[in-house]
Design a protein around this motif. Structure first.
Motif, PDB file in Angstrom:
ATOM      1  N   PHE A   1       0.853  -1.187   0.000  1.00  0.00           N
ATOM      2  CA  PHE A   1       0.000   0.000   0.000  1.00  0.00           C
ATOM      3  C   PHE A   1       0.890   1.238   0.000  1.00  0.00           C
ATOM      4  N   ASN A   2       1.079   1.796  -1.186  1.00  0.00           N
ATOM      5  CA  ASN A   2       1.890   2.995  -1.375  1.00  0.00           C
ATOM      6  C   ASN A   2       3.283   2.877  -0.750  1.00  0.00           C
ATOM      7  N   PRO A   3       4.020   1.783  -1.049  1.00  0.00           N
ATOM      8  CA  PRO A   3       5.368   1.668  -0.491  1.00  0.00           C
ATOM      9  C   PRO A   3       6.371   2.512  -1.278  1.00  0.00           C
ATOM     10  N   VAL A   4       7.528   2.725  -0.699  1.00  0.00           N
ATOM     11  CA  VAL A   4       8.614   3.416  -1.400  1.00  0.00           C
ATOM     12  C   VAL A   4       9.080   2.547  -2.567  1.00  0.00           C
ATOM     13  N   ASP A   5       9.406   3.162  -3.668  1.00  0.00           N
ATOM     14  CA  ASP A   5       9.911   2.473  -4.868  1.00  0.00           C
ATOM     15  C   ASP A   5       8.903   1.489  -5.453  1.00  0.00           C
ATOM     16  N   PHE A   6       7.619   1.779  -5.314  1.00  0.00           N
ATOM     17  CA  PHE A   6       6.587   0.929  -5.911  1.00  0.00           C
ATOM     18  C   PHE A   6       6.803   0.787  -7.416  1.00  0.00           C
ATOM     19  N   ASP A   7       7.221   1.903  -8.056  1.00  0.00           N
ATOM     20  CA  ASP A   7       7.359   1.882  -9.518  1.00  0.00           C
ATOM     21  C   ASP A   7       8.558   1.078 -10.000  1.00  0.00           C
ATOM     22  N   LYS A   8       9.398   0.606  -9.102  1.00  0.00           N
ATOM     23  CA  LYS A   8      10.523  -0.241  -9.510  1.00  0.00           C
ATOM     24  C   LYS A   8      10.100  -1.692  -9.701  1.00  0.00           C
ATOM     25  N   THR A   9       8.984  -2.068  -9.112  1.00  0.00           N
ATOM     26  CA  THR A   9       8.478  -3.440  -9.256  1.00  0.00           C
ATOM     27  C   THR A   9       7.189  -3.485 -10.059  1.00  0.00           C
ATOM     28  N   HIS A  10       6.582  -2.338 -10.315  1.00  0.00           N
ATOM     29  CA  HIS A  10       5.334  -2.257 -11.078  1.00  0.00           C
ATOM     30  C   HIS A  10       5.547  -1.273 -12.239  1.00  0.00           C
ATOM     31  N   ILE A  11       5.708  -1.793 -13.437  1.00  0.00           N
ATOM     32  CA  ILE A  11       6.003  -0.977 -14.612  1.00  0.00           C
ATOM     33  C   ILE A  11       4.726  -0.805 -15.428  1.00  0.00           C
ATOM     34  N   ARG A  12       4.253   0.435 -15.483  1.00  0.00           N
ATOM     35  CA  ARG A  12       3.016   0.706 -16.241  1.00  0.00           C
ATOM     36  C   ARG A  12       3.196   0.404 -17.709  1.00  0.00           C
ATOM     37  N   ALA A  13       2.154  -0.117 -18.314  1.00  0.00           N
ATOM     38  CA  ALA A  13       2.185  -0.362 -19.763  1.00  0.00           C
ATOM     39  C   ALA A  13       2.180   0.977 -20.482  1.00  0.00           C
ATOM     40  N   VAL A  14       2.897   1.049 -21.615  1.00  0.00           N
ATOM     41  CA  VAL A  14       2.930   2.271 -22.423  1.00  0.00           C
ATOM     42  C   VAL A  14       2.610   1.921 -23.870  1.00  0.00           C
TER      43      VAL A  14
END
Length: 385
Positions: A372-385
């Protein structure tokens, strides 16, 4: 001039296309003769001027209409709270995206404005054709080709006009490449284009004219377009799940009844789903091994208490909306930190009201830690583009 000639005769794709444009235009000019080539050149220049004028006006019109359209759509678009067919889902996905996503709305209005302006301007073409025809009526003047050596002279003049026309075509082609490279510096074939000596010479000329306008905006614009496109794709889940079943609504309100802030409500729902919805390994393995995908709606996930990541994310979104929260379903790639990765889905929820911020959470992974809103969430969850 010699530097331009050497750059233009290099054997690489950009130069070859430019040479081909010049050659084709020269041959067309010789075939049409002086009057035909002059006419073609005039309309080429006219069309270029018309293009620029229509683009500028379309941009101004779209900018003026965009906020008005957003206000109108906000007051008139209401998604029905019932199950919808595929056609209705596609329509409401488009119309609500048009209402909520500024870049998409501006792009649609810009395109429509440009097409209408070009349609209106097309009525000027017959008038110009008439003017040209009136100047070439028989009897008004003696045709060049009727004079001694006139046919050869007409072809020579046509070749000159055709070459000028070809130079204009080549300039438009290179300018289009310049805009493409500026807006998509990491795009397909960008490296090959930048290796062209002719392109580099032309970019030195174009840079002072358009460089300040495009410099630094290319990656930003490309990223904005990709994000807007992803928002539209994710909107479909909101439309599909717009109707909130009564049992899910009651459960969500019960879970969040003692929570006052948006963040507390979002956390309570995260904890509830993370501890009660089991991961459906049979469904996941059946898709990986056999290519069989079992589609399920949030009501089925709620009833069976199991599902894969997209099912958990969709159920979370429905329960969050039932609790009065703004929420998104986000798709992309999940990284396990051990070199493994795969398609994944999670949520973003808005906390703090209209001026608040979006925070990420992953209820599917709740059993493996606090997502739940952890630090560096975007390092393990890469949004599709």
């Amino acid at each position: 001039m010699m530097e331009w000639i050497r750059a233009g005769t290099a054997w690489e794709p950009v130069s070859l296309i430019v040479l081909l444009l010049l050659l084709v235009s020269l041959l067309q000019g010789m075939r049409r003769g002086a009057s035909g080539s002059a006419r073609r050149l005039f309309f080429f220049v006219w069309d270029g001027i018309l293009l620029i004028v229509c683009l500028v006006l379309a941009g101004k019109i779209a900018g003026s209409l965009s906020p008005l359209a957003a206000d109108w759509l906000s007051g008139h678009v209401n998604v029905p709270q019932k199950e919808m067919g595929a056609t209705s889902q596609a329509w409401y996905t488009f119309i609500t995206s048009l209402r909520d996503f500024a870049l998409l709305r501006y792009g649609i209005l810009f395109l429509l404005s440009y097409l209408l302006l070009r349609l209106a301007a097309s009525f000027l073409a017959p008038l110009l054709e008439t003017l040209f025809a009136s100047r070439q009526q028989r009897g008004r003047h003696e045709s060049m080709e009727r004079l001694p050596g006139g046919r050869a002279a007409s072809r020579a003049a046509g070749a000159v006009f055709g070459t000028v026309h070809g130079a204009g075509r080549a300039f438009v082609f290179v300018a289009a490449l310049f805009i493409y490279v500026s807006l998509a510096p990491n795009g397909l074939w960008t490296g090959l284009i930048q290796q062209s000596p002719l392109y580099m010479k032309a970019s030195d000329v174009l840079e002072p004219v358009a460089g300040d306008m495009l410099d630094g905006r290319g990656p930003v614009l490309a990223e904005a377009v990709q994000e807007e496109f992803q928002n539209v794709l994710q909107r479909k889940y909101e439309i599909i799940d717009y109707n909130i079943p009564t049992d899910i609504e009651q459960a969500a309100l019960q879970i969040t009844k003692d929570k006052s802030s948006d963040e507390d409500k979002a956390r309570a729902l995260y904890d509830w789903l993370g501890s009660r919805i089991a991961y459906d390994w049979d469904k996941a393995n059946n898709y990986v091994d056999n290519g069989v995908w079992k589609e399920q709606n949030p009501e089925e996930t709620f009833a069976t208490r199991k599902g894969v990541c997209i099912d958990v994310a969709r159920l979370y979104a429905v329960m969050a909306r039932a609790s009065g929260l703004d929420v998104k379903v986000v798709t992309g790639t999940g990284l396990d930190g051990r070199g493994g990765s795969g398609p994944h889905a999670w949520n973003e929820v808005k906390i703090g009201g209209d001026g608040g911020t979006w925070i990420p959470l992953d209820a599917t992974w709740a059993s493996s830690g606090d997502w739940f809103n952890p630090v560096d969430f975007d390092k393990t969850h890469i949004r599709a583009v």
